[in-house]
Write an enzyme that holds these catalytic residues in place. Sequence first.
Site, short mmCIF file in Angstrom:
data_model
loop_
_atom_site.label_atom_id
_atom_site.label_comp_id
_atom_site.label_asym_id
_atom_site.label_seq_id
_atom_site.Cartn_x
_atom_site.Cartn_y
_atom_site.Cartn_z
N LYS A 36 0.85 -1.20 0.00
CA LYS A 36 0.00 0.00 0.00
C LYS A 36 0.88 1.24 0.00
O LYS A 36 2.10 1.15 0.20
CB LYS A 36 -0.92 -0.02 1.22
CG LYS A 36 -0.19 -0.04 2.56
CD LYS A 36 -1.17 -0.09 3.71
CE LYS A 36 -0.44 -0.16 5.04
NZ LYS A 36 -1.33 0.01 6.17
N TYR A 41 15.47 30.62 6.30
CA TYR A 41 14.31 31.32 6.87
C TYR A 41 14.41 31.49 8.38
O TYR A 41 14.78 30.55 9.09
CB TYR A 41 13.03 30.52 6.59
CG TYR A 41 12.62 30.50 5.14
CD1 TYR A 41 12.25 31.66 4.49
CD2 TYR A 41 12.59 29.30 4.44
CE1 TYR A 41 11.85 31.63 3.15
CE2 TYR A 41 12.20 29.26 3.11
CZ TYR A 41 11.83 30.43 2.48
OH TYR A 41 11.44 30.39 1.17
C1 LIG Z 1 -3.62 -4.37 8.31
C2 LIG Z 1 -2.14 -4.15 8.22
N1 LIG Z 1 -1.33 -5.21 8.18
C3 LIG Z 1 0.00 -5.08 8.11
C4 LIG Z 1 0.62 -3.83 8.08
C5 LIG Z 1 2.12 -3.75 7.99
O1 LIG Z 1 2.71 -3.14 9.09
P1 LIG Z 1 4.30 -3.08 9.23
O2 LIG Z 1 4.79 -2.12 8.20
O3 LIG Z 1 4.50 -2.56 10.61
O4 LIG Z 1 4.83 -4.44 9.02
C6 LIG Z 1 -0.19 -2.70 8.12
C7 LIG Z 1 0.42 -1.38 8.11
O5 LIG Z 1 0.04 -0.43 8.69
C8 LIG Z 1 -1.61 -2.86 8.20
O6 LIG Z 1 -2.42 -1.80 8.25
#
Ligand SMILES: Cc1ncc(COP(=O)(O)O)c(C=O)c1O
Length: 377
Positions: free
Chosen positions: A36, A265
């Site tokens: 994602k 700045y």
């Molecule tokens: C439902 C779910 N599973 C797994 C993960 C993976 O997490 P991580 O990057 O801590 O392994 C996430 C990330 O936020 C998540 O929302």
Amino acid sequence: VRAYRGTELHIHLSALEKNYRWLAQVSPEFLCPMVKANGYGHGDVRVAKALEGWGCKTFGVGLVEEGLRLRDFGVQGEILVFGFSGDDAVESLLAHGLTPVISDGQQLEALTRSVKAPTPVHVKLNTGMNRRGFRSSEWPGVAQQLKETPNLQLRGLCTHLLEGEDLMNGREGLGYSLQQIETFEKTLLGFDKKNLFLHIYNSAGLASVFLNHQSMNYGCRPGLLTYGVDPMKDQRLAPLISPVMELHSNIVSTQDVKSGEVVSYGGLWRANRDSLIGIVPAGYADGVCRSLSNRGSFLVRGRRVPIVGRVCMDYTMVDLTDLNVTQDKVIGERAVIFGQQKDTNISVVQMAEAAERSTYEILTGVSERVPRLYLGA
Ligand SMILES: Cc1ncc(COP(=O)(O)O)c(C=O)c1O
């Protein structure tokens, strides 16, 4: 797209491969790398296709749009969609062979209404995170509805840990994770789980269980570990994985700043000696956190050079005085924002600490205008 400046994100596919193969070995039953948010900033399509080439069968995304993008670019594997709402999203998801992770009653209703052909689904239980997922008391109703809707074919059950590291405390510990796992197991007691994927661990959960030499028992959805970032505070896992992403830029120009003059700045930094200041064409619009103003550092010539003054939208200034270089020599030289240079390294974890941000924010914060360069393809 042509890049006219030296700011670029290096993506080491060999590191991605190493991490993936390690994860696949540690979590052989079920492994769903999270791709994602543009593959945690690494480029979702490139990452998913590379992983697919090494045998990965399942991917996790947060949005229907993210799943559609992967499908459009030819990713064939199973794509679990962890967030969706509304009939349009459901129609689209079903039409493109994405796998919904059902987390609430509205989603279940919408799917029940729309599903016309056998469709694999996963269900998420809320065991304490209190974000998405059905509570234990809702589960029997969900199971019943699935039974009555044969086109919704249950393939997996999952939950999400809110503090995966606390599994380090071992089975005797009283951390959240153990309570969550217990709730998960209790909720499903007596339910036939044969042939179902049960996935619980995020990176921190997996790392903890692995470091504790416990048996895995449950599948994993690693984000951070896939990308070579150690989720553990003590960084004990770091030697086993490799960082995939490095953010590079260069010294585009310099300023001879006299003692007493200020930089950037607000005049937050004042030179207490005559100083050679390097101008790096990467700023907060690229992913250099503004909170690194006057406190972080970059690497130049394998040495840490401190960020001076406020980080700007397009530029960050660093103090090169201690390198004892002349300005004509240093212009054009590489500046590493995070990554390795010679024997020195600024890890994503270190940058996150200095910036008081999470490692997730550093990875996903490298903006779209920074070209991704895929190395070792
Ligand atoms: C439902 C779910 N599973 C797994 C993960 C993976 O997490 P991580 O990057 O801590 O392994 C996430 C990330 O936020 C998540 O929302």
